[in-house]
Structures are given as C-alpha cells and as structure tokens.
Scaffold this motif. Structure first.
Motif, PDB file in Angstrom:
ATOM      1  N   LYS A  85       0.682  -1.314   0.116  1.00 47.92           N
ATOM      2  CA  LYS A  85       0.473   0.183  -0.014  1.00 47.92           C
ATOM      3  C   LYS A  85       0.735   0.519  -0.056  1.00 47.92           C
ATOM      4  O   LYS A  85       0.284   2.547  -0.948  1.00 47.92           O
ATOM      5  N   THR A  86       1.418   1.148   0.905  1.00 41.81           N
ATOM      6  CA  THR A  86       2.964   2.659   0.606  1.00 41.81           C
ATOM      7  C   THR A  86       4.372   1.629   0.186  1.00 41.81           C
ATOM      8  O   THR A  86       4.837   0.279   1.558  1.00 41.81           O
ATOM      9  N   SER A  87       4.874   1.883  -0.400  1.00 43.02           N
ATOM     10  CA  SER A  87       6.071   0.905  -0.759  1.00 43.02           C
ATOM     11  C   SER A  87       7.457   1.324   0.109  1.00 43.02           C
ATOM     12  O   SER A  87       7.468   2.583   1.021  1.00 43.02           O
ATOM     13  N   PRO A  88       8.288   0.795   0.350  1.00 44.08           N
ATOM     14  CA  PRO A  88       9.314   0.848   0.905  1.00 44.08           C
ATOM     15  C   PRO A  88      10.183   1.863   1.129  1.00 44.08           C
ATOM     16  O   PRO A  88      10.535   2.645   2.187  1.00 44.08           O
ATOM     17  N   TYR A  89      10.298   2.369   0.285  1.00 39.21           N
ATOM     18  CA  TYR A  89      10.689   3.746  -0.519  1.00 39.21           C
ATOM     19  C   TYR A  89      10.401   5.152  -0.158  1.00 39.21           C
ATOM     20  O   TYR A  89      10.843   6.058   0.302  1.00 39.21           O
ATOM     21  N   LYS A  90       8.880   4.596  -0.529  1.00 44.53           N
ATOM     22  CA  LYS A  90       7.447   6.330  -0.076  1.00 44.53           C
ATOM     23  C   LYS A  90       7.911   6.580   1.009  1.00 44.53           C
ATOM     24  O   LYS A  90       8.214   7.336   1.542  1.00 44.53           O
ATOM     25  N   PHE A  91       7.638   4.928   1.971  1.00 43.21           N
ATOM     26  CA  PHE A  91       7.936   4.896   3.386  1.00 43.21           C
ATOM     27  C   PHE A  91       9.279   5.831   4.155  1.00 43.21           C
ATOM     28  O   PHE A  91       8.727   7.021   4.565  1.00 43.21           O
ATOM     29  N   TYR A  92      10.211   5.433   3.454  1.00 45.23           N
ATOM     30  CA  TYR A  92      11.526   6.245   3.835  1.00 45.23           C
ATOM     31  C   TYR A  92      11.600   7.582   3.337  1.00 45.23           C
ATOM     32  O   TYR A  92      11.804   8.450   4.427  1.00 45.23           O
ATOM     33  N   GLN A  93      11.044   8.251   2.239  1.00 42.81           N
ATOM     34  CA  GLN A  93      10.733   9.759   1.536  1.00 42.81           C
ATOM     35  C   GLN A  93      10.105  10.040   2.854  1.00 42.81           C
ATOM     36  O   GLN A  93      10.753  11.752   2.774  1.00 42.81           O
ATOM     37  N   PHE A  94       8.592   9.699   3.136  1.00 44.12           N
ATOM     38  CA  PHE A  94       8.708  10.392   3.966  1.00 44.12           C
ATOM     39  C   PHE A  94       8.635  10.750   5.387  1.00 44.12           C
ATOM     40  O   PHE A  94       8.968  12.253   5.246  1.00 44.12           O
ATOM     41  N   TRP A  95       9.881  10.375   5.738  1.00 44.51           N
ATOM     42  CA  TRP A  95      10.415  10.884   7.091  1.00 44.51           C
ATOM     43  C   TRP A  95      11.556  11.677   6.295  1.00 44.51           C
ATOM     44  O   TRP A  95      12.164  12.372   7.480  1.00 44.51           O
ATOM     45  N   ILE A  96      12.134  11.004   6.007  1.00 41.69           N
ATOM     46  CA  ILE A  96      13.645  12.195   5.261  1.00 41.69           C
ATOM     47  C   ILE A  96      12.633  13.732   4.609  1.00 41.69           C
ATOM     48  O   ILE A  96      13.695  14.522   5.122  1.00 41.69           O
ATOM     49  N   ASN A  97      11.339  13.439   4.372  1.00 39.75           N
ATOM     50  CA  ASN A  97      11.217  14.953   3.656  1.00 39.75           C
ATOM     51  C   ASN A  97      10.445  16.079   5.257  1.00 39.75           C
ATOM     52  O   ASN A  97       9.635  16.785   4.909  1.00 39.75           O
ATOM     53  N   ILE A  98      10.489  14.974   6.613  1.00 40.16           N
ATOM     54  CA  ILE A  98       9.872  15.630   6.776  1.00 40.16           C
ATOM     55  C   ILE A  98      10.049  17.140   7.561  1.00 40.16           C
ATOM     56  O   ILE A  98      11.649  17.312   7.585  1.00 40.16           O
ATOM     57  N   SER A  99      10.091  18.420   8.247  1.00 39.96           N
ATOM     58  CA  SER A  99      10.876  19.812   7.973  1.00 39.96           C
ATOM     59  C   SER A  99      11.091  19.579   9.391  1.00 39.96           C
ATOM     60  O   SER A  99      11.345  18.496  10.411  1.00 39.96           O
ATOM     61  N   ASP A 100      12.929  20.111   9.657  1.00 38.39           N
ATOM     62  CA  ASP A 100      12.994  20.842  10.497  1.00 38.39           C
ATOM     63  C   ASP A 100      12.154  20.939  12.218  1.00 38.39           C
ATOM     64  O   ASP A 100      12.747  20.710  13.274  1.00 38.39           O
ATOM     65  N   PHE A 101      11.235  21.618  12.117  1.00 34.86           N
ATOM     66  CA  PHE A 101      10.226  21.531  13.388  1.00 34.86           C
ATOM     67  C   PHE A 101       9.711  20.940  13.177  1.00 34.86           C
ATOM     68  O   PHE A 101       9.774  20.318  14.655  1.00 34.86           O
ATOM     69  N   GLU A 102       9.202  19.546  13.216  1.00 32.68           N
ATOM     70  CA  GLU A 102       8.638  18.590  13.625  1.00 32.68           C
ATOM     71  C   GLU A 102       9.511  17.305  13.673  1.00 32.68           C
ATOM     72  O   GLU A 102       9.520  15.706  14.267  1.00 32.68           O
ATOM     73  N   ILE A 103      10.588  17.447  12.912  1.00 30.15           N
ATOM     74  CA  ILE A 103      11.827  16.288  12.964  1.00 30.15           C
ATOM     75  C   ILE A 103      11.750  15.857  13.985  1.00 30.15           C
ATOM     76  O   ILE A 103      11.625  15.122  14.615  1.00 30.15           O
ATOM     77  N   GLU A 104      12.243  16.756  15.434  1.00 30.26           N
ATOM     78  CA  GLU A 104      12.830  16.935  16.523  1.00 30.26           C
ATOM     79  C   GLU A 104      11.089  16.079  17.517  1.00 30.26           C
ATOM     80  O   GLU A 104      11.614  16.354  18.763  1.00 30.26           O
ATOM     81  N   LYS A 105      10.163  16.701  16.804  1.00 25.07           N
ATOM     82  CA  LYS A 105       9.313  16.452  17.794  1.00 25.07           C
ATOM     83  C   LYS A 105       9.233  14.610  17.560  1.00 25.07           C
ATOM     84  O   LYS A 105       9.237  13.556  18.314  1.00 25.07           O
ATOM     85  N   TYR A 106       9.515  14.498  16.128  1.00 28.24           N
ATOM     86  CA  TYR A 106       9.603  12.999  15.673  1.00 28.24           C
ATOM     87  C   TYR A 106      10.095  11.878  16.185  1.00 28.24           C
ATOM     88  O   TYR A 106      10.208  10.330  16.675  1.00 28.24           O
ATOM     89  N   ILE A 107      11.336  12.128  16.503  1.00 30.75           N
ATOM     90  CA  ILE A 107      12.382  11.358  17.022  1.00 30.75           C
ATOM     91  C   ILE A 107      12.408  11.058  18.509  1.00 30.75           C
ATOM     92  O   ILE A 107      12.436  10.387  19.098  1.00 30.75           O
ATOM     93  N   LYS A 108      11.757  11.919  18.781  1.00 24.51           N
ATOM     94  CA  LYS A 108      11.014  11.533  20.853  1.00 24.51           C
ATOM     95  C   LYS A 108      10.251  10.452  20.497  1.00 24.51           C
ATOM     96  O   LYS A 108       9.729   9.687  20.887  1.00 24.51           O
ATOM     97  N   ILE A 109       8.897  10.680  19.431  1.00 25.84           N
ATOM     98  CA  ILE A 109       7.750   9.700  19.304  1.00 25.84           C
ATOM     99  C   ILE A 109       8.104   8.593  18.522  1.00 25.84           C
ATOM    100  O   ILE A 109       7.346   7.520  19.643  1.00 25.84           O
ATOM    101  N   TYR A 110       9.376   8.320  18.110  1.00 27.49           N
ATOM    102  CA  TYR A 110       9.472   7.005  17.015  1.00 27.49           C
ATOM    103  C   TYR A 110      10.125   5.863  16.657  1.00 27.49           C
ATOM    104  O   TYR A 110      10.846   5.345  16.310  1.00 27.49           O
TER     105      TYR A 110
END
Length: 425
Positions: free
Chosen positions: A245-270
């Motif tokens: 449903k979501t290819s591993p490549y697309k899954f990986y790219q989703f995280w790569i393209n997260i903004s700097d503002f959100e990434i500091e939040k997501y690294i704590k959550i995930y």
C-alpha cells in the motif's frame, strides 16, 4: 519501576490528556489496553504511536493488551468523522483483523515484546441487543451521550447527522473496557486524543457498575500536512505499514522529507532512544540542518523496524544514487542496482515492440500517473522540471536506444523528489 512512565511519555510528547490519580496507580504494575478497529487491512504510521506507548509500558514492568475490534468494526467509530461510515462485510472485517494481527505480531517481535492480543468479537457476539441496552444502556442518559463533542458536532449537522448505530459506539467501547477490567483486571485505556470521550465512557461504566476506579490516557494525533489525522478510513493518502500500500521507498522518503520543525518532535515519538541520546542527536543536527541528519536517522530506524534491515539498506543505497547531486548520469549503474531501483520506486513496463514503433516522452509522462494530462506534462517540460537519466529535457522527444540504460531501463525525474522508471522487455 526504574523510571516514571508518565515522565517518560511526557518528555516524548506522548501525553495529551490523563485522568487524575494515574501517577499513583502507575507506581504499581498495571494492565493497560489499546484498541484497533479493523476498518482497513493495514495499520498506518499513526497506528504506530499507541504500539510504541504500550512497548514503553511493557518495558517498565506493566502488562499491555492490544484489542482488535472486529466487533466494534461492524459499527465504526464516529470520532473525528464528518460523514457516516461505510459498513464493512463480516468477511472483510475478518480478513482485515487477521492482516492487522499479523502486522502487530511482527512489530512486537522486533522489540522482543510479548503483548497479549484479544478480539472483542469473542465477547460482543455473546450478548444480545436487549441484554446490552438493559444492562449497559441504563447507566447513561441521552443527555450524557449527546454532550460528547463527537456526537454534538454530528447532531448539529443537518445534512449528515449521526445514525443510532454510530451513536451507540461509545457504549460498546465502554463495554470493552468493563469486560477487560473484569477478566484481565485492566485499569487503564490509552488512545488518540479523539478517543477521550469514548475512554471516559468506559471509566464511568466501570465506576457505576463495579465501584472501581479506572484510568485513561490519550496521546496527540499524528496529522498530515493538511491537518487531517492519519487514519485507516480517512480519505486521501496515508502512509501505510503494508509495503503493497505504501512502498518501503515511499515510506522512507516520507521521513526524509519531514521539516526541521517536526523532526525534533518525531525523533522523540518514533524511536526508543533515551533522552540523553536524543538530545545529542538534536545538537548534532542543529549544527548543520542542511545535512538532514535527524531525518536520515529516523528514516533508517523506523524503516528498519517496519520493513527489515535488508530492505532499509537497499532503500538508503538507491536514495543516495537517485539524489546524488553530482553531474553523473545513470548509464554506469550495474544490473543489480537497476533491478533494486525498479523494485522500489514507481515503475511501468513497455514491450520492445511498442518501443521500437516509437514512443514520445509525453506519452510516457502521461502513463506514469504523475500528470493528469499531456498538457500538464508539457507545462512541466517547458518549466525545465523533467529529467531523463539525470539529463534535463525541454521538449517532447522521441525516445531512442541511446536513452536506454543496459538495453532495458529509463529513469525519469520530476522536480526535485519524484522518480519513475520504465523497463523495456
């Protein structure tokens, strides 16, 4: 308990609401549960959050339960929904239940966690409608039910309204909590912030029927860029855990393209990195945000968890190739690399016969599904945003043999991030 679980979840940004007194209860080993309705055959990245929270609880000595709501799936949770749900067939719900169960088992195995899985159809099927409204419905007034924010919004919507079926959902979920409280001594339910009303209903039911104290905790919803939550039955694109449903490549790219503002939040959550480790990672990232260190770290860790180490390594390799900013074409790529790229990014096959007859670039672009029409693709050409094997293309050319890599592949790029490959055979 070596750590305070509430403090741990709080600094990670994983608590939205909590029932007073929960801190005292969690001084002792406590049984916690979260539920998933099988409204799709796959979980999504939002579904990972409660699983991560349960793993945190489990690691700190508490007991965790995961409830797959095949029974409540017949109704569908109205929380956060503007329109009535489409009912799924019994066969579809069973299929979805089995699929989600398998996904959860794989996720937990990666963290060596043995969390008990249950299915609420096992007890809901044994209670009749009359028995339910007599034994459960009597504890709640209509006034109480319509005061719920989810119900209130739908009742005030003259066009869509809310069906009695959806109206009853909160009571059935509350019954689940009551049942688990009775047979598993479950004292805490967790869920997304949109579940607060349903959780409180269960707590109230336990209090009124057994005089026991129960607890609830919610976490913030993970939302898309448009503010809509990721959900199994939400319209629009989700980031699914199922690779089909979501290819591993697309899954990986989703995280790569997260903004700097959100990434500091997501690294704590995930991730399960400690507070000290995450603070060091954030400091390193801030020294040069252009290198997207945090994005790459999170993308690797979570892709490895969901899709395995081998696939995550492949994705990193082809990402480095595709996004290499050096002025190199793809002609030097070997066969194995090309096969890996083909397997992971959007692709399409073209017969040798069709290629030999002659096929224009615009025809390929239209078939790629990245453009709705040839005119839209033509505008992309004129705006210099189309690349063929890394070479910019400005007009509608007839594809030739010299455009083909290893007599079989052509790689297209649209803008900075979108790639597409065709295989000629």
């Amino acid at each position: 308990m070596q750590k305070n679980i509430i403090d741990e979840l709080s600094w990670r940004g994983l608590i939205k609401n909590k029932v007073p007194g929960i801190e005292n209860q969690l001084q002792n080993p406590t049984t916690i549960y979260v539920g998933f309705d099988p409204t799709s055959d796959s979980l999504h990245l939002g579904s990972l959050v409660p699983i991560i929270i349960l793993i945190h609880f489990q690691k700190m000595g508490h007991k965790s339960l995961i409830l797959i709501g095949e029974g409540t799936g017949f109704i569908g949770d109205p929380s956060g929904k503007k329109n009535r749900r489409i009912f799924l067939t019994q066969e579809m719900l069973k299929k979805n239940t089995e699929s989600i169960k398998n996904q959860i088992l794989i996720l937990l195995k990666s963290h060596s966690q043995k969390i008990e899985l249950l299915n609420n159809i096992d007890w809901i099927k044994n209670i009749s409608f009359l028995e339910f409204i007599r034994k459960i419905g009597k504890y709640f007034t209509v006034n109480y039910m319509i005061s719920k924010e989810t119900v209130k919004k739908r009742i005030n919507d003259q066009k869509n309204g809310i069906s009695f079926t959806e109206f009853s959902y909160s009571l059935i979920q509350g019954y689940d909590f009551l049942y688990l409280n009775k047979i598993k001594n479950c004292l805490l339910q967790i869920g997304g912030s949109d579940q607060w009303g349903n959780i409180i209903t269960g707590i109230e039911l336990i209090r009124k029927k057994t005089k026991k104290k129960a607890y609830g905790l919610t976490f913030p919803l993970i939302t898309k860029s448009n503010g809509i939550k990721f959900g199994k039955s939400e319209k629009g694109e989700n980031i699914w855990l199922d690779k089909n449903k979501t290819s591993p490549y697309k899954f990986y790219q989703f995280w790569i393209n997260i903004s700097d503002f959100e990434i500091e939040k997501y690294i704590k959550i995930y991730t399960f990195f400690s507070k000290e480790e995450i603070n060091k990672l954030i400091i390193k990232h801030r020294k040069n945000t252009n290198k997207r260190f945090l994005q790459k770290k999170l993308a690797y860790e979570i892709t490895k968890w969901i899709h395995g180490n081998k696939i995550s390594e492949e994705i990193i390799k082809i990402t480095n190739i595709l996004f290499n900013k050096k002025n190199e074409t793809f002609q030097s790529l070997n066969k194995d690399t090309l096969v890996s790229i083909y397997n992971h990014i959007p692709h399409m096959n073209i017969s040798c016969k069709e290629f030999q007859k002659g096929i224009f670039l615009l025809d390929i672009l239209k078939k790629s599904d990245f453009f709705d029409s040839k005119s839209e693709a033509n505008r992309a050409l004129k705006s210099n945003s189309i690349f063929l094997n890394k070479i910019p293309i400005k007009k509608n050319i007839l594809l030739q043999k010299n455009n083909v890599i290893k007599n079989k592949y052509i790689i297209f790029q649209f803008g900075k991030k979108e790639f597409f490959i065709i295989k000629i055979e």
